[in-house]
Write a protein that holds these residues in place. Structure first.
Motif, PDB file in Angstrom:
ATOM      1  N   VAL A  54      74.264  10.004  58.224  1.00  0.00           N
ATOM      2  CA  VAL A  54      73.041   9.889  59.007  1.00  0.00           C
ATOM      3  C   VAL A  54      73.002   8.474  59.581  1.00  0.00           C
ATOM      4  O   VAL A  54      73.220   7.495  58.857  1.00  0.00           O
ATOM      5  CB  VAL A  54      71.784  10.148  58.148  1.00  0.00           C
ATOM      6  CG1 VAL A  54      70.527  10.053  58.997  1.00  0.00           C
ATOM      7  CG2 VAL A  54      71.869  11.509  57.468  1.00  0.00           C
ATOM      8  N   LEU A  55      72.765   8.387  60.884  1.00  0.00           N
ATOM      9  CA  LEU A  55      72.599   7.101  61.558  1.00  0.00           C
ATOM     10  C   LEU A  55      71.110   6.784  61.586  1.00  0.00           C
ATOM     11  O   LEU A  55      70.299   7.635  61.969  1.00  0.00           O
ATOM     12  CB  LEU A  55      73.129   7.172  62.991  1.00  0.00           C
ATOM     13  CG  LEU A  55      74.550   7.697  63.174  1.00  0.00           C
ATOM     14  CD1 LEU A  55      74.878   7.827  64.652  1.00  0.00           C
ATOM     15  CD2 LEU A  55      75.548   6.800  62.487  1.00  0.00           C
ATOM     16  N   LEU A  56      70.756   5.589  61.159  1.00  0.00           N
ATOM     17  CA  LEU A  56      69.355   5.190  61.098  1.00  0.00           C
ATOM     18  C   LEU A  56      69.135   3.886  61.849  1.00  0.00           C
ATOM     19  O   LEU A  56      69.992   2.992  61.809  1.00  0.00           O
ATOM     20  CB  LEU A  56      68.913   4.975  59.647  1.00  0.00           C
ATOM     21  CG  LEU A  56      69.022   6.151  58.697  1.00  0.00           C
ATOM     22  CD1 LEU A  56      68.706   5.713  57.273  1.00  0.00           C
ATOM     23  CD2 LEU A  56      68.101   7.267  59.122  1.00  0.00           C
ATOM     24  N   GLU A  57      68.002   3.779  62.511  1.00  0.00           N
ATOM     25  CA  GLU A  57      67.574   2.519  63.112  1.00  0.00           C
ATOM     26  C   GLU A  57      66.122   2.297  62.701  1.00  0.00           C
ATOM     27  O   GLU A  57      65.292   3.211  62.797  1.00  0.00           O
ATOM     28  CB  GLU A  57      67.673   2.555  64.635  1.00  0.00           C
ATOM     29  CG  GLU A  57      67.230   1.258  65.279  1.00  0.00           C
ATOM     30  CD  GLU A  57      67.215   1.311  66.787  1.00  0.00           C
ATOM     31  OE1 GLU A  57      66.872   0.274  67.389  1.00  0.00           O
ATOM     32  OE2 GLU A  57      67.491   2.367  67.373  1.00  0.00           O
ATOM     33  N   ALA A  58      65.836   1.087  62.246  1.00  0.00           N
ATOM     34  CA  ALA A  58      64.492   0.754  61.789  1.00  0.00           C
ATOM     35  C   ALA A  58      64.108  -0.624  62.313  1.00  0.00           C
ATOM     36  O   ALA A  58      64.962  -1.411  62.719  1.00  0.00           O
ATOM     37  CB  ALA A  58      64.428   0.773  60.262  1.00  0.00           C
ATOM     38  N   ARG A  59      62.819  -0.907  62.290  1.00  0.00           N
ATOM     39  CA  ARG A  59      62.302  -2.208  62.712  1.00  0.00           C
ATOM     40  C   ARG A  59      61.360  -2.718  61.637  1.00  0.00           C
ATOM     41  O   ARG A  59      60.722  -1.938  60.929  1.00  0.00           O
ATOM     42  CB  ARG A  59      61.573  -2.071  64.050  1.00  0.00           C
ATOM     43  CG  ARG A  59      61.191  -3.403  64.656  1.00  0.00           C
ATOM     44  CD  ARG A  59      60.675  -3.278  66.053  1.00  0.00           C
ATOM     45  NE  ARG A  59      59.537  -2.356  66.083  1.00  0.00           N
ATOM     46  CZ  ARG A  59      59.071  -1.817  67.182  1.00  0.00           C
ATOM     47  NH1 ARG A  59      59.629  -2.073  68.336  1.00  0.00           N
ATOM     48  NH2 ARG A  59      58.042  -1.007  67.137  1.00  0.00           N
ATOM     49  N   ARG A  60      61.257  -4.025  61.534  1.00  0.00           N
ATOM     50  CA  ARG A  60      60.436  -4.630  60.487  1.00  0.00           C
ATOM     51  C   ARG A  60      58.954  -4.299  60.621  1.00  0.00           C
ATOM     52  O   ARG A  60      58.259  -4.155  59.631  1.00  0.00           O
ATOM     53  CB  ARG A  60      60.611  -6.156  60.487  1.00  0.00           C
ATOM     54  CG  ARG A  60      61.931  -6.600  59.952  1.00  0.00           C
ATOM     55  CD  ARG A  60      62.048  -6.398  58.478  1.00  0.00           C
ATOM     56  NE  ARG A  60      61.219  -7.364  57.765  1.00  0.00           N
ATOM     57  CZ  ARG A  60      60.848  -7.245  56.530  1.00  0.00           C
ATOM     58  NH1 ARG A  60      61.208  -6.210  55.831  1.00  0.00           N
ATOM     59  NH2 ARG A  60      60.119  -8.149  55.951  1.00  0.00           N
ATOM     60  N   THR A  61      58.453  -4.213  61.830  1.00  0.00           N
ATOM     61  CA  THR A  61      57.031  -3.941  62.004  1.00  0.00           C
ATOM     62  C   THR A  61      56.831  -2.889  63.074  1.00  0.00           C
ATOM     63  O   THR A  61      57.753  -2.529  63.791  1.00  0.00           O
ATOM     64  CB  THR A  61      56.259  -5.212  62.431  1.00  0.00           C
ATOM     65  OG1 THR A  61      56.806  -5.667  63.671  1.00  0.00           O
ATOM     66  CG2 THR A  61      56.350  -6.293  61.386  1.00  0.00           C
ATOM     67  N   GLY A  62      55.618  -2.420  63.206  1.00  0.00           N
ATOM     68  CA  GLY A  62      55.282  -1.484  64.266  1.00  0.00           C
ATOM     69  C   GLY A  62      55.019  -0.096  63.724  1.00  0.00           C
ATOM     70  O   GLY A  62      55.308   0.217  62.573  1.00  0.00           O
ATOM     71  N   GLN A  63      54.476   0.717  64.576  1.00  0.00           N
ATOM     72  CA  GLN A  63      54.150   2.090  64.212  1.00  0.00           C
ATOM     73  C   GLN A  63      54.724   3.068  65.224  1.00  0.00           C
ATOM     74  O   GLN A  63      54.107   4.069  65.556  1.00  0.00           O
ATOM     75  CB  GLN A  63      52.625   2.256  64.124  1.00  0.00           C
ATOM     76  CG  GLN A  63      52.000   1.453  63.010  1.00  0.00           C
ATOM     77  CD  GLN A  63      52.520   1.857  61.649  1.00  0.00           C
ATOM     78  OE1 GLN A  63      52.703   3.029  61.357  1.00  0.00           O
ATOM     79  NE2 GLN A  63      52.792   0.883  60.802  1.00  0.00           N
ATOM     80  N   THR A  64      55.910   2.786  65.722  1.00  0.00           N
ATOM     81  CA  THR A  64      56.556   3.673  66.684  1.00  0.00           C
ATOM     82  C   THR A  64      56.877   4.998  66.010  1.00  0.00           C
ATOM     83  O   THR A  64      57.406   5.015  64.902  1.00  0.00           O
ATOM     84  CB  THR A  64      57.858   3.025  67.204  1.00  0.00           C
ATOM     85  OG1 THR A  64      57.559   1.724  67.694  1.00  0.00           O
ATOM     86  CG2 THR A  64      58.487   3.860  68.291  1.00  0.00           C
ATOM     87  N   PRO A  65      56.596   6.121  66.664  1.00  0.00           N
ATOM     88  CA  PRO A  65      56.915   7.422  66.062  1.00  0.00           C
ATOM     89  C   PRO A  65      58.428   7.597  65.891  1.00  0.00           C
ATOM     90  O   PRO A  65      59.211   7.129  66.723  1.00  0.00           O
ATOM     91  CB  PRO A  65      56.372   8.445  67.064  1.00  0.00           C
ATOM     92  CG  PRO A  65      55.538   7.691  68.021  1.00  0.00           C
ATOM     93  CD  PRO A  65      55.926   6.254  67.948  1.00  0.00           C
ATOM     94  N   LEU A  66      58.804   8.258  64.840  1.00  0.00           N
ATOM     95  CA  LEU A  66      60.213   8.533  64.563  1.00  0.00           C
ATOM     96  C   LEU A  66      60.788   9.449  65.640  1.00  0.00           C
ATOM     97  O   LEU A  66      60.197  10.470  65.983  1.00  0.00           O
ATOM     98  CB  LEU A  66      60.360   9.190  63.192  1.00  0.00           C
ATOM     99  CG  LEU A  66      61.740   9.734  62.842  1.00  0.00           C
ATOM    100  CD1 LEU A  66      62.773   8.618  62.807  1.00  0.00           C
ATOM    101  CD2 LEU A  66      61.688  10.462  61.512  1.00  0.00           C
ATOM    102  N   GLN A  67      61.964   9.085  66.133  1.00  0.00           N
ATOM    103  CA  GLN A  67      62.700   9.922  67.087  1.00  0.00           C
ATOM    104  C   GLN A  67      63.913  10.497  66.358  1.00  0.00           C
ATOM    105  O   GLN A  67      64.823   9.767  65.994  1.00  0.00           O
ATOM    106  CB  GLN A  67      63.149   9.100  68.284  1.00  0.00           C
ATOM    107  CG  GLN A  67      63.946   9.879  69.287  1.00  0.00           C
ATOM    108  CD  GLN A  67      64.421   8.991  70.438  1.00  0.00           C
ATOM    109  OE1 GLN A  67      64.057   7.835  70.564  1.00  0.00           O
ATOM    110  NE2 GLN A  67      65.256   9.553  71.274  1.00  0.00           N
TER     111      GLN A  67
END
Length: 93
Positions: A54-67
């Motif tokens: 599974v390829l994952l991308e995350a960010r430290r902050t924010g509330q962007t919906p998961l794509q």
């Protein structure tokens, strides 16, 4: 993940490849360290085979919906690389 969390600023991005069997552990760890999951893509060796990575991308902050992106199928039934896998990684040629 702790090292990435300590190195990234509040808008920093984190990307990784994790074995499909361990994805729940990775999601828990990302959540525990206040990462917001941005994108997820399952990688299958063949069309009918279960995902192995599974390829994952995350960010430290924010509330962007998961794509959740379309699955990446690596091989045609005859074992040759798919067009999608070659587009993703031209080094497979």
């Amino acid at each position: 993940i702790r090292a990435a969390a300590s190195l990234l600023d509040s808008t920093g991005h984190f990307a990784c490849i994790v074995g499909a069997a361990r994805v729940a552990d990775m999601l828990t760890a990302l959540h525990d360290l206040s990462f917001n999951l941005l994108r997820m893509r399952f990688v299958h060796p063949f069309h009918a085979a279960p995902a192995v990575w599974v390829l994952l991308e995350a960010r430290r902050t924010g509330q962007t919906p998961l794509q959740v992106e379309a699955p990446l199928i690596l091989h045609e039934p005859d074992g040759t690389p798919t067009a999608a896998s070659l587009e993703f990684c031209p080094f497979l040629r």
